[in-house]
Structure formats: structure tokens, C-alpha cells
Design a protein around this motif. Structure first.
Motif, PDB file in Angstrom:
ATOM      1  N   ILE A   1       4.656   4.516 -16.924  1.00  0.00           N
ATOM      2  CA  ILE A   1       5.411   3.176 -16.667  1.00  0.00           C
ATOM      3  C   ILE A   1       5.401   3.452 -14.992  1.00  0.00           C
ATOM      4  O   ILE A   1       4.734   2.389 -14.416  1.00  0.00           O
ATOM      5  CB  ILE A   1       6.803   3.320 -17.272  1.00  0.00           C
ATOM      6  CG1 ILE A   1       6.664   3.045 -18.538  1.00  0.00           C
ATOM      7  CG2 ILE A   1       7.502   1.912 -16.763  1.00  0.00           C
ATOM      8  CD1 ILE A   1       8.444   3.490 -19.043  1.00  0.00           C
ATOM      9  N   VAL A   2       5.131   4.259 -14.489  1.00  0.00           N
ATOM     10  CA  VAL A   2       5.487   4.446 -13.180  1.00  0.00           C
ATOM     11  C   VAL A   2       3.427   4.610 -12.798  1.00  0.00           C
ATOM     12  O   VAL A   2       3.804   3.534 -11.828  1.00  0.00           O
ATOM     13  CB  VAL A   2       5.351   5.757 -12.663  1.00  0.00           C
ATOM     14  CG1 VAL A   2       5.004   5.575 -11.206  1.00  0.00           C
ATOM     15  CG2 VAL A   2       7.143   6.412 -12.925  1.00  0.00           C
ATOM     16  N   ASN A   3       3.119   4.814 -13.350  1.00  0.00           N
ATOM     17  CA  ASN A   3       1.369   4.765 -13.150  1.00  0.00           C
ATOM     18  C   ASN A   3       1.165   3.286 -13.535  1.00  0.00           C
ATOM     19  O   ASN A   3       0.597   2.351 -12.053  1.00  0.00           O
ATOM     20  CB  ASN A   3       0.531   5.391 -14.103  1.00  0.00           C
ATOM     21  CG  ASN A   3       0.600   6.831 -13.468  1.00  0.00           C
ATOM     22  OD1 ASN A   3       1.127   7.416 -12.554  1.00  0.00           O
ATOM     23  ND2 ASN A   3       0.365   7.815 -14.487  1.00  0.00           N
TER      24      ASN A   3
ATOM     25  N   ILE B   1       0.644  -1.073  -0.057  1.00  0.00           N
ATOM     26  CA  ILE B   1      -0.190  -0.799   0.177  1.00  0.00           C
ATOM     27  C   ILE B   1       0.472   1.340   0.023  1.00  0.00           C
ATOM     28  O   ILE B   1       1.081   2.239  -0.614  1.00  0.00           O
ATOM     29  CB  ILE B   1      -1.172  -0.160   1.274  1.00  0.00           C
ATOM     30  CG1 ILE B   1      -2.318  -0.631   0.713  1.00  0.00           C
ATOM     31  CG2 ILE B   1      -1.203   1.593   1.075  1.00  0.00           C
ATOM     32  CD1 ILE B   1      -3.077  -1.146   2.039  1.00  0.00           C
ATOM     33  N   LYS B   2       1.834   1.213   0.448  1.00  0.00           N
ATOM     34  CA  LYS B   2       3.070   2.655   1.412  1.00  0.00           C
ATOM     35  C   LYS B   2       3.474   2.240  -0.117  1.00  0.00           C
ATOM     36  O   LYS B   2       3.500   4.129  -0.610  1.00  0.00           O
ATOM     37  CB  LYS B   2       3.756   2.707   2.178  1.00  0.00           C
ATOM     38  CG  LYS B   2       2.761   2.194   3.705  1.00  0.00           C
ATOM     39  CD  LYS B   2       3.560   2.225   4.925  1.00  0.00           C
ATOM     40  CE  LYS B   2       3.490   3.192   5.907  1.00  0.00           C
ATOM     41  NZ  LYS B   2       3.922   2.624   7.396  1.00  0.00           N
ATOM     42  N   THR B   3       3.795   1.550  -0.984  1.00  0.00           N
ATOM     43  CA  THR B   3       4.593   2.093  -2.016  1.00  0.00           C
ATOM     44  C   THR B   3       3.917   2.597  -2.528  1.00  0.00           C
ATOM     45  O   THR B   3       4.169   3.483  -3.731  1.00  0.00           O
ATOM     46  CB  THR B   3       4.973   0.597  -2.194  1.00  0.00           C
ATOM     47  OG1 THR B   3       6.256   0.080  -1.564  1.00  0.00           O
ATOM     48  CG2 THR B   3       6.231   0.404  -3.971  1.00  0.00           C
ATOM     49  N   GLY B   4       2.807   1.650  -3.326  1.00  0.00           N
ATOM     50  CA  GLY B   4       1.518   2.091  -4.591  1.00  0.00           C
ATOM     51  C   GLY B   4       1.182   3.696  -4.236  1.00  0.00           C
ATOM     52  O   GLY B   4       0.729   4.752  -5.395  1.00  0.00           O
ATOM     53  N   LEU B   5       0.820   4.097  -3.043  1.00  0.00           N
ATOM     54  CA  LEU B   5       0.943   5.839  -2.611  1.00  0.00           C
ATOM     55  C   LEU B   5       1.985   6.750  -3.095  1.00  0.00           C
ATOM     56  O   LEU B   5       1.350   7.641  -3.420  1.00  0.00           O
ATOM     57  CB  LEU B   5       0.486   5.593  -1.297  1.00  0.00           C
ATOM     58  CG  LEU B   5      -1.121   5.198  -0.918  1.00  0.00           C
ATOM     59  CD1 LEU B   5      -1.260   5.524   0.379  1.00  0.00           C
ATOM     60  CD2 LEU B   5      -2.254   5.379  -1.342  1.00  0.00           C
ATOM     61  N   VAL B   6       2.938   6.003  -2.330  1.00  0.00           N
ATOM     62  CA  VAL B   6       4.129   6.620  -3.168  1.00  0.00           C
ATOM     63  C   VAL B   6       4.479   7.329  -4.717  1.00  0.00           C
ATOM     64  O   VAL B   6       4.641   8.428  -5.182  1.00  0.00           O
ATOM     65  CB  VAL B   6       5.210   6.258  -2.561  1.00  0.00           C
ATOM     66  CG1 VAL B   6       6.535   7.277  -2.807  1.00  0.00           C
ATOM     67  CG2 VAL B   6       5.585   6.738  -0.860  1.00  0.00           C
ATOM     68  N   LEU B   7       3.954   5.863  -5.372  1.00  0.00           N
ATOM     69  CA  LEU B   7       3.494   6.356  -6.457  1.00  0.00           C
ATOM     70  C   LEU B   7       2.605   7.108  -6.996  1.00  0.00           C
ATOM     71  O   LEU B   7       3.062   6.868  -8.079  1.00  0.00           O
ATOM     72  CB  LEU B   7       3.703   4.464  -7.605  1.00  0.00           C
ATOM     73  CG  LEU B   7       5.030   3.820  -7.129  1.00  0.00           C
ATOM     74  CD1 LEU B   7       5.262   1.916  -7.757  1.00  0.00           C
ATOM     75  CD2 LEU B   7       6.371   4.457  -8.300  1.00  0.00           C
ATOM     76  N   LEU B   8       1.696   7.635  -6.271  1.00  0.00           N
ATOM     77  CA  LEU B   8       0.531   7.817  -7.356  1.00  0.00           C
ATOM     78  C   LEU B   8       1.163   8.682  -6.931  1.00  0.00           C
ATOM     79  O   LEU B   8       0.641   9.346  -7.541  1.00  0.00           O
ATOM     80  CB  LEU B   8      -0.959   7.064  -6.143  1.00  0.00           C
ATOM     81  CG  LEU B   8      -1.560   8.053  -6.113  1.00  0.00           C
ATOM     82  CD1 LEU B   8      -2.533   8.005  -7.482  1.00  0.00           C
ATOM     83  CD2 LEU B   8      -2.784   8.413  -4.981  1.00  0.00           C
ATOM     84  N   GLY B   9       1.473   9.757  -6.516  1.00  0.00           N
ATOM     85  CA  GLY B   9       1.817  10.804  -6.249  1.00  0.00           C
ATOM     86  C   GLY B   9       2.443  11.402  -7.372  1.00  0.00           C
ATOM     87  O   GLY B   9       2.220  12.746  -7.961  1.00  0.00           O
TER      88      GLY B   9
END
Length: 413
Positions: free
Chosen positions: A353-355, A136-144
Motif C-alpha cells: 500500500i505504501v509503495n 517529489i520529496k514525499t514520494g522519495l520518503v515513501l520510496l525508502g
């Protein structure tokens, strides 16, 4: 596990091993030496792995097998997400097939996997592979990285005003109503954050700040999905019935629907101009997620969990409790904005790609949530959270319509 960082749920820290109910007590610190000689004590309603703290070969083998289960369910989720719309095309289910998003498939598959591994007696053996917090935390950082601060500038004034007023009003109403229904403060924080800001992502940030239980997070995520899906079709239809201007309709949609993907789908149904405004409004609300996380951290540290007669917590305690991934979220947004300005059109491929990587991590998180859910804990929550969430959604609809009509009247993209 003593070396684990804070996790979404009851937030076990290096000095927190024993807890009673929801309260974590630092009395019994587990050291590396203790791990080889004793079992870590955890709440049986919220396990993070096998009861024994000894990490032998069998433990790692079962963990590896559990990780394969999580990855397999995640791959199946992505397969369904990409192919169901094509399978449903030309049928009566075409609109539904196109609207259903990956959190739905991921949680449902996780729940089915939960039933399977429980019946086979494998659940506790492979539970260490359900790394919900990390995913979750990795996904939310990438959401930024998907939030370009420059995009907000085109509608900064009204979007920021609506976001602040709407988040404040809906959050406080939901918090008050949940209190009247007698809900636990942690669940109140999750429900209020989810319905007022950006659904599952906000609930996750709030869960880290208040140390909510994983069952509470799973319950909130399920409510977000259940209410978001019909909103994709109902809100554009209501906007048309009410004769709303495209900008007003977009601001109303962006301020109501709790997931960014669902906002995009509903905005597209309402028209291109409505879609642009809806996206900007939702992005603005998402950007305020970190502010809410800071406020919740301070409130729970200074008020809710402060024991009578205890010294007032200092800045160090606030920093320890603060969900650090929010800083990564903000940094990713700043870096992505700078990168897109520097790289131009070529930078969009990199951000894409990040998304895509972010989607994979969130799928892994939702699958893990489904695998971790314990039906008994959800049953204990009863109907009251549903009533609170539904009432808050209606309040959100009314307040957002008034603000959108006031702030985006005669607004042109």
C-alpha cells in the motif's frame, strides 16, 4: 511566497526573495507584511506561481482548478500504465507496451497539458498547483519503505563494493566530462548523480542539494527515461551474447540501468537469479543516494557558491542546505525493515500500500515537471548534455561489466 520551504529549482527560502540568474541574494527579505503590499520577484524562466504575491479568492480558485488538472493527468497516467500492456498484448508492440513505465506517460501527459494551458493563457494562473517539490520529496520518503535493509545482507559484500566503486568512478567521470563540455555546475551534478546512482530519484536528491533549476531537472529526467527504455531489452540480449553467468548478468544490469522499475524488467528477461542480484545491486546503489546528497551539499556550499573573501560556512549552513527528506528516506527504510521482520508475511500487504501511494506521488511530481517545462530553457541546453549522458552511459557499461565479472564470478544466490 515567503513562507515556502526550500524547493527543487532555485530553492527559495524564507529569507530569499530576490535573485539574479542562478544566485539567490538575501538582500530583499519578503516578510508577511510585504506580501500584502508588493509582488515577490522571481526568475521569469522559473516561475512558481502568479506574479502577484497577494493570495486572494481568485488565486485560490485558480490554484484549485490547477490541482484538478494535475490530478486528472495523474489519473490518466495510472489508467494508461495499467491498461496499455493489455491493449498491446498479441501485437507487434507487446514488448514495448509492457516495458513503458509511468514516468513516460506522466511526463508526456504533463507536456501535452503544458501546451494546452499555455495556448489557453492559463499556465501562470494555475502554476501554484504544480507542487513538484512536495510531490517529489514525499514520494522519495515513501520510496525508502521499499528498501528492506535485510535483503541487502545476502549479497552485502560484493554489492556494496560494486556500488561504491561504480558510483565513484561514473560520477567523477561524468563530472569531469561535463566540465570539459562547459556545462553549468548544477547540471553537471544532476547528470553525474542520475547516471551513476539511480536515475530520476538521484537527480531529484541532487537538485535539492545544489538548488538546480527545474528545467535542468526536467532535462535530466527526460534523458534518464530515453536511455533506460532501450536498455531493458539491449542489456539482457548482450548478457546472453557475451555468455555471462546469471549473477554477473544481474549485477551488470543492476549497476547500469538508471530506474528501479526498468532494472526489474530487464532482470526478469535475463532470468530469476539475474533478477534477484540486479535488484540487490540497485537497492544498494539507491541506499547510497543520501551519502551523495550530503557530499554535494557540502561541496556546493563550501566551494562552488562560496563568494571570494566570505567567511567559511559553518555546520548550520550545511544543515540549512541539506535536503531533509533524505533523512525521511532513511527512516522509512529502517522502519520498513523492522516492520517486515516483526509482522512477517502480513507486513508485505502494508508495504505494498505504501509503495502504491509512493507511485501516486511520483506520478503527480512527473506530471508537474511536464507542466512546468519551458521549451526555450530546454533548447538553450542544446546537444552537449545529451553527449555527456551518452558517453557516461557507455563508460558505466564498461566499468560495471568489469566490476560485475570480478565481484560476482561464481556467486550463487
Amino acid at each position: 511566497m515567503a513562507t515556502d520551504a526550500t524547493r527543487t529549482g532555485d530553492a527559495v527560502t524564507p529569507t530569499d526573495a530576490t535573485r539574479t540568474g542562478d544566485a539567490v541574494t538575501p538582500a530583499d527579505t519578503v516578510t508577511p507584511a510585504d506580501e500584502s503590499a508588493a509582488s515577490a520577484t522571481v526568475d521569469p524562466a522559473d516561475p512558481i506561481g502568479p506574479a502577484s504575491a497577494v493570495r486572494d479568492g481568485a488565486f485560490w480558485a485558480w490554484t484549485a482548478f490547477g490541482l484538478l488538472v494535475v490530478l486528472g493527468l495523474a489519473a490518466l497516467t495510472r489508467y494508461l500504465e495499467q491498461n496499455v500492456p493489455d491493449w498491446a498484448e498479441g501485437t507487434a508492440l507487446e514488448d514495448i507496451g509492457a516495458a513503458v513505465e509511468y514516468p513516460v506517460y506522466a511526463i508526456l501527459l504533463g507536456l501535452l497539458g503544458n501546451v494546452a494551458v499555455t495556448l489557453l493563457g492559463l499556465r501562470d494562473r494555475i502554476a501554484a498547483a504544480f507542487r513538484t517539490e512536495f510531490f517529489i520529496k514525499t514520494g522519495l520518503v515513501l520510496l525508502g519503505a521499499s528498501i528492506n535493509l535485510a535483503v541487502i545482507a545476502s549479497a552485502a559484500g560484493p554489492a556494496i563494493a560494486q556500488a561504491i566503486l561504480l558510483i565513484s568512478g561514473v560520477f567523477l567521470f561524468t563530472w569531469w566530462l561535463a566540465g570539459r563540455f562547459g556545462l553549468d555546475d548544477k547540471l553537471r551534478a544532476l547528470l553525474a548523480s542520475a547516471v551513476s546512482i539511480c536515475g530520476v530519484s538521484a537527480a531529484i536528491a541532487a537538485a535539492g542539494a545544489v538548488r538546480a533549476r527545474r528545467e535542468q531537472l526536467a532535462y535530466t529526467a527526460s534523458l534518464v527515461i530515453v536511455f533506460a527504455l532501450p536498455s531493458i531489452f539491449i542489456l539482457p540480449w548482450l548478457a546472453d551474447v557475451l555468455g555471462l553467468e546469471p549473477a554477473v548478468a544481474g549485477a551488470w544490469i543492476g549497476g547500469n540501468i538508471d530506474t528501479t522499475a526498468a532494472v526489474t524488467a530487464a532482470g526478469a528477461l535475463a532470468g530469476e537469479e539475474a533478477l534477484q542480484i540486479a535488484s540487490i545491486v540497485k537497492v544498494t546503489q539507491n541506499a547510497l543516494m543520501g551519502v551523495v546528497a550530503v557530499a554535494l551539499t557540502a561541496y556546493f556550499t563550501l566551494r562552488v557558491e562560496r563568494r571570494p573573501g566570505a567567511a567559511r560556512p559553518g555546520l548550520g549552513e550545511l544543515w540549512r542546505r541539506f535536503p531533509k527528506f533524505v533523512l525521511g528516506f532513511i527512516a522509512a527504510s529502517v522502519i520498513a525493515t523492522w516492520y517486515l521482520d516483526s509482522a512477517g508475511a502480513d507486513g508485505k500487504a502494508t508495504i505494498a500500500i505504501v509503495n502504491d501511494l509512493r507511485v501516486w506521488f511520483l506520478i503527480l511530481a512527473f506530471v508537474s515537471i511536464g507542466l512546468e517545462v519551458r521549451v526555450a530553457s530546454l533548447r538553450e541546453a542544446g546537444w552537449r548534455p545529451v553527449a555527456v549522458f551518452a558517453s557516461a552511459t557507455v563508460f558505466n557499461l564498461a566499468l560495471a561489466l568489469g566490476l560485475a565479472s570480478l565481484l560476482f564470478r561464481d556467486f550463487a544466490v
